[in-house]
Design a protein around this motif. Structure first.
Motif, PDB file in Angstrom:
ATOM      1  N   ILE A   3     127.100  57.972  82.283  1.00 47.59           N
ATOM      2  CA  ILE A   3     127.159  58.262  80.476  1.00 47.59           C
ATOM      3  C   ILE A   3     127.263  57.635  79.396  1.00 47.59           C
ATOM      4  N   GLN A   5     126.901  58.156  75.850  1.00 47.71           N
ATOM      5  CA  GLN A   5     127.843  58.856  74.318  1.00 47.71           C
ATOM      6  C   GLN A   5     128.293  60.062  74.643  1.00 47.71           C
ATOM      7  N   GLU A   7     129.429  63.374  71.476  1.00 50.21           N
ATOM      8  CA  GLU A   7     129.739  63.747  70.352  1.00 50.21           C
ATOM      9  C   GLU A   7     130.903  65.061  70.822  1.00 50.21           C
ATOM     10  N   THR A  21     128.478  67.431  73.831  1.00 54.32           N
ATOM     11  CA  THR A  21     127.285  66.113  73.681  1.00 54.32           C
ATOM     12  C   THR A  21     127.528  65.140  74.444  1.00 54.32           C
ATOM     13  N   THR A  23     125.489  61.800  76.128  1.00 57.93           N
ATOM     14  CA  THR A  23     123.957  61.345  76.239  1.00 57.93           C
ATOM     15  C   THR A  23     123.694  60.272  77.025  1.00 57.93           C
ATOM     16  N   TYR A  24     122.798  60.244  78.279  1.00 51.14           N
ATOM     17  CA  TYR A  24     123.247  59.573  79.166  1.00 51.14           C
ATOM     18  C   TYR A  24     121.952  59.018  79.661  1.00 51.14           C
ATOM     19  N   GLU A  26     118.778  58.349  82.422  1.00 53.20           N
ATOM     20  CA  GLU A  26     118.239  58.632  82.725  1.00 53.20           C
ATOM     21  C   GLU A  26     117.488  57.613  84.207  1.00 53.20           C
ATOM     22  N   PHE A  37     117.002  57.639  77.863  1.00 49.65           N
ATOM     23  CA  PHE A  37     118.435  58.922  77.151  1.00 49.65           C
ATOM     24  C   PHE A  37     117.364  60.355  77.584  1.00 49.65           C
ATOM     25  N   SER A  38     118.408  60.722  77.858  1.00 49.13           N
ATOM     26  CA  SER A  38     118.100  62.198  77.685  1.00 49.13           C
ATOM     27  C   SER A  38     119.900  62.340  77.179  1.00 49.13           C
ATOM     28  N   SER A  39     120.104  64.359  76.961  1.00 49.14           N
ATOM     29  CA  SER A  39     120.874  64.409  76.747  1.00 49.14           C
ATOM     30  C   SER A  39     121.559  66.066  77.029  1.00 49.14           C
ATOM     31  N   HIS A  40     122.732  66.459  77.665  1.00 55.01           N
ATOM     32  CA  HIS A  40     123.065  67.689  77.691  1.00 55.01           C
ATOM     33  C   HIS A  40     124.220  68.575  76.935  1.00 55.01           C
ATOM     34  N   LYS A  41     124.039  69.298  76.448  1.00 50.13           N
ATOM     35  CA  LYS A  41     124.990  69.765  75.056  1.00 50.13           C
ATOM     36  C   LYS A  41     125.727  71.236  76.260  1.00 50.13           C
TER      37      LYS A  41
END
Length: 71
Positions: A3, A5, A7, A21, A23-24, A26, A37-41
């Motif tokens: 991890i 970032q 938000e 959200t 951001t991590y 990969e 990077f990829s992100s999940h909300k």
């Protein structure tokens, strides 16, 4: 450790929900200097207090960035 970032968007007026959200990274090979990077909300109901979770995840992301940058 991936991890990097976090938000937070708090609920507004009307039907808005709160969101975090994340951001991590990969790729786990930190020495390649090629970050993917990829992100999940995550959405939470309007009356949920997400501040403690946000603080925890933000601190985790900050510590991970310090490790990645070698500080």
């Amino acid at each position: 450790m991936n991890i990097v970032q976090v938000e937070m968007e708090t609920a507004g007026f009307g039907l808005d929900d709160s969101e975090i959200t994340i951001t991590y990274l990969e790729n786990v090979h930190l020495k390649t200097h090629n970050e993917l990077f990829s992100s999940h909300k995550f959405e939470f109901p309007k009356k949920t207090d997400i501040t403690p979770l946000y603080r925890y995840l933000f601190n985790l992301a900050y510590q991970n960035r310090l490790k990645i940058n070698g500080l």
